[in-house]
Design an enzyme around this catalytic site. Structure first.
Site, PDB file in Angstrom:
ATOM      1  CG  ASP A  45      -1.774   1.223   1.302  1.00 56.51           C
ATOM      2  OD1 ASP A  45      -2.941   1.113   0.890  1.00 56.51           O
ATOM      3  OD2 ASP A  45      -1.305   2.297   1.735  1.00 56.51           O
ATOM      4  CE1 TYR A  50       0.959   7.794   2.398  1.00 58.56           C
ATOM      5  CE2 TYR A  50       1.369   5.518   1.801  1.00 58.56           C
ATOM      6  CZ  TYR A  50       0.577   6.476   2.402  1.00 58.56           C
ATOM      7  OH  TYR A  50      -0.594   6.086   3.007  1.00 58.56           O
ATOM      8  CE  LYS A  75      -3.638   4.832   0.643  1.00 58.02           C
ATOM      9  NZ  LYS A  75      -2.207   4.636   0.918  1.00 58.02           N
ATOM     10  CG  HIS A 108      -4.457  10.000   0.501  1.00 61.28           C
ATOM     11  ND1 HIS A 108      -3.138   9.876   0.153  1.00 61.28           N
ATOM     12  CD2 HIS A 108      -4.542   9.579   1.775  1.00 61.28           C
ATOM     13  CE1 HIS A 108      -2.453   9.409   1.185  1.00 61.28           C
ATOM     14  NE2 HIS A 108      -3.282   9.221   2.183  1.00 61.28           N
ATOM     15  CB  SER A 137      -8.312   6.707   1.893  1.00 62.77           C
ATOM     16  OG  SER A 137      -7.542   6.584   3.062  1.00 62.77           O
ATOM     17  CG  ASN A 138      -8.255   9.358   5.677  1.00 58.26           C
ATOM     18  OD1 ASN A 138      -8.041   8.986   6.816  1.00 58.26           O
ATOM     19  ND2 ASN A 138      -7.308   9.378   4.737  1.00 58.26           N
ATOM     20  CD  GLN A 159      -5.433   2.815   3.359  1.00 55.08           C
ATOM     21  OE1 GLN A 159      -4.644   3.711   3.640  1.00 55.08           O
ATOM     22  NE2 GLN A 159      -5.198   1.963   2.386  1.00 55.08           N
ATOM     23  N   PRO A 187      -2.659   0.623  11.555  1.00 49.69           N
ATOM     24  CG  PRO A 187      -2.022  -1.471  10.710  1.00 49.69           C
ATOM     25  CD  PRO A 187      -2.083  -0.005  10.352  1.00 49.69           C
ATOM     26  CG  LEU A 188       0.949  -2.030  14.130  1.00 46.11           C
ATOM     27  CD1 LEU A 188       2.395  -2.438  13.840  1.00 46.11           C
ATOM     28  CD2 LEU A 188       0.256  -3.107  14.961  1.00 46.11           C
ATOM     29  N   GLY A 189      -1.424   2.094  15.370  1.00 43.18           N
ATOM     30  CA  GLY A 189      -1.490   3.411  16.007  1.00 43.18           C
ATOM     31  C   GLY A 189      -0.338   4.310  15.600  1.00 43.18           C
ATOM     32  NE  ARG A 236       9.854  -3.173  15.565  1.00 43.30           N
ATOM     33  CZ  ARG A 236      10.032  -1.904  15.934  1.00 43.30           C
ATOM     34  NH1 ARG A 236       9.855  -0.928  15.051  1.00 43.30           N
ATOM     35  NH2 ARG A 236      10.383  -1.622  17.171  1.00 43.30           N
ATOM     36  CG  ASN A 240       4.083  -6.407  11.947  1.00 47.84           C
ATOM     37  OD1 ASN A 240       4.138  -6.663  13.147  1.00 47.84           O
ATOM     38  ND2 ASN A 240       4.492  -5.251  11.457  1.00 47.84           N
TER      39      ASN A 240
HETATM   40  P1  A2P Z   1       9.444   0.531  12.107  1.00 44.60           P
HETATM   41  O1  A2P Z   1       9.134   0.908  10.671  1.00 44.60           O
HETATM   42  O2  A2P Z   1      10.676   1.217  12.621  1.00 44.60           O
HETATM   43  O3  A2P Z   1       9.422  -0.949  12.343  1.00 44.60           O
HETATM   44  P2  A2P Z   1       1.370   1.860  11.683  1.00 44.60           P
HETATM   45  O4  A2P Z   1       1.372   0.732  10.713  1.00 44.60           O
HETATM   46  O5  A2P Z   1       0.256   1.878  12.655  1.00 44.60           O
HETATM   47  O6  A2P Z   1       1.543   3.194  11.006  1.00 44.60           O
HETATM   48  O7  A2P Z   1       2.628   1.676  12.650  1.00 44.60           O
HETATM   49  C1  A2P Z   1       3.867   1.635  12.147  1.00 44.60           C
HETATM   50  C2  A2P Z   1       4.855   1.983  13.245  1.00 44.60           C
HETATM   51  O8  A2P Z   1       4.982   0.898  14.166  1.00 44.60           O
HETATM   52  C3  A2P Z   1       6.201   2.213  12.653  1.00 44.60           C
HETATM   53  O9  A2P Z   1       6.820   3.255  13.374  1.00 44.60           O
HETATM   54  C4  A2P Z   1       6.928   0.891  12.846  1.00 44.60           C
HETATM   55  O10 A2P Z   1       8.302   1.142  13.052  1.00 44.60           O
HETATM   56  C5  A2P Z   1       6.305   0.339  14.104  1.00 44.60           C
HETATM   57  N1  A2P Z   1       6.136  -1.122  14.050  1.00 44.60           N
HETATM   58  C6  A2P Z   1       5.765  -1.875  13.000  1.00 44.60           C
HETATM   59  N2  A2P Z   1       5.676  -3.172  13.332  1.00 44.60           N
HETATM   60  C7  A2P Z   1       5.979  -3.248  14.648  1.00 44.60           C
HETATM   61  C8  A2P Z   1       6.050  -4.309  15.575  1.00 44.60           C
HETATM   62  N3  A2P Z   1       5.778  -5.557  15.223  1.00 44.60           N
HETATM   63  N4  A2P Z   1       6.420  -4.013  16.845  1.00 44.60           N
HETATM   64  C9  A2P Z   1       6.677  -2.744  17.217  1.00 44.60           C
HETATM   65  N5  A2P Z   1       6.630  -1.693  16.389  1.00 44.60           N
HETATM   66  C10 A2P Z   1       6.272  -1.936  15.113  1.00 44.60           C
END
Ligand code: A2P
Length: 275
Positions: A45, A50, A75, A108, A137-138, A159, A187-189, A236, A240
């Site tokens: 994506d 970007y 987008k 977007h 999106s949004n 999205q 998704p990870l804030g 990571r 993920n």
């Molecule tokens: P990095 O790119 O340094 O791994 P989102 O997808 O919500 O935008 O979040 C992405 C952020 O979370 C990035 O800063 C990424 O950092 C970090 N991140 C991605 N995967 C993980 C993970 N499994 N554990 C901790 N941080 C993660």
């Protein structure tokens, strides 16, 4: 090698439920996409905003994986909507990506006054050849209602920011009723330290030998939400993706839902003012 899990969109196309996000991946985008494809991701994506579409396209081409096996989203940026450059912007993204076709092209942001016009252009571009699916999106409920009032093609995807601190239950229910797939951005804030160390999520993860990030991403896919975690670190990116070998209970799913605190990064009602 393929990671499991696809969502069928309302136009019949199949979209992998897990993808790699590349917002702010900058010059690390190429390596991140190559790692993800090696690990088995088949969905990337990006966005013209970007600034890394060239790197995404090059990584895809260099991977040697057939184009047809990879799902690519990009987008249309707000300034291209405002300046009525929607069509040019699409072809510029195609040129930068240099990958024959785009799987999913999203508006977007719901830029007021022009998003109807932009959607009409996307409907024209959506020919099943250069562009396979279109979406937004949004967009909140009322944006989608307004859009659909004058549309002949329904968005396949919305999205939006979704995570345990912003669960967006009513929007998700609405999208479900409309048969529009919900896709979680950030998704990870977006690296929200409190979220990624939340002891309640850590406790759930400990039951399965999973990290907080994996619990969050599992909650997404178990809800049928397409999710695109961003990382530039191969460990990571792999972590993920290791979310298809365990299940959360109904109680755990609801417990995560209850963590909602309506914490969002950019408000779709006002964000467009800034760009
Ligand atoms: P990095 O790119 O340094 O791994 P989102 O997808 O919500 O935008 O979040 C992405 C952020 O979370 C990035 O800063 C990424 O950092 C970090 N991140 C991605 N995967 C993980 C993970 N499994 N554990 C901790 N941080 C993660």
């Amino acid at each position: 090698m393929n990671l499991s899990g696809n969502v069928t969109l309302n136009n019949g196309k199949s979209m992998p439920i897990l993808g790699l996000g590349v917002f702010q991946s900058a010059e690390k985008t190429y390596d991140a996409v190559r790692s993800a494809l090696d690990i088995g991701y088949r969905h990337i994506d990006t966005a013209s905003l970007y600034g890394n579409e060239e790197l995404v396209g090059k990584a895809i081409r260099d991977s040697g994986i057939p184009r047809s096996e990879i799902f690519v989203t990009t987008k249309l940026w707000n300034s291209d909507q405002r300046s009525h450059r929607q069509k040019d912007a699409f072809w510029e993204s195609m040129e930068r990506l240099n990958i024959d076709y785009i799987d999913l092209y999203l508006l977007h942001w719901p830029v007021p006054e022009v998003f109807h016009e932009s959607w009409t252009v996307l409907e024209e571009l959506y020919d099943g050849k250069n562009l396979k699916s279109i979406g937004v999106s949004n967009f909140l409920e009322h944006h989608i209602d307004e859009l659909m009032a004058g549309a002949s093609v329904k968005p396949t995807v919305d999205q939006v920011e979704v995570h345990p601190y912003l669960t967006r239950r009513s929007l998700r229910r609405y999208l479900n009723e409309q048969q529009i797939a919900c896709e979680a951005l950030s998704p990870l804030g977006r690296d929200n330290k409190a979220l990624l160390t939340d002891p309640r999520l850590a406790a759930i993860g400990a039951r399965y030998g999973k990290t907080v990030a994996q619990v969050i991403l599992r909650w997404d896919i178990q809800n049928g939400i397409i999710t695109i975690p961003k990382s530039v670190h191969p460990d990571r990116i792999r972590q993920n993706s290791e979310i298809f070998d365990f299940s959360l209970t109904d109680e755990e799913m609801e417990q995560i839902e209850q963590m909602n605190r309506n914490q969002l990064h950019e408000d779709p009602e006002t964000f467009y003012h800034y760009f």
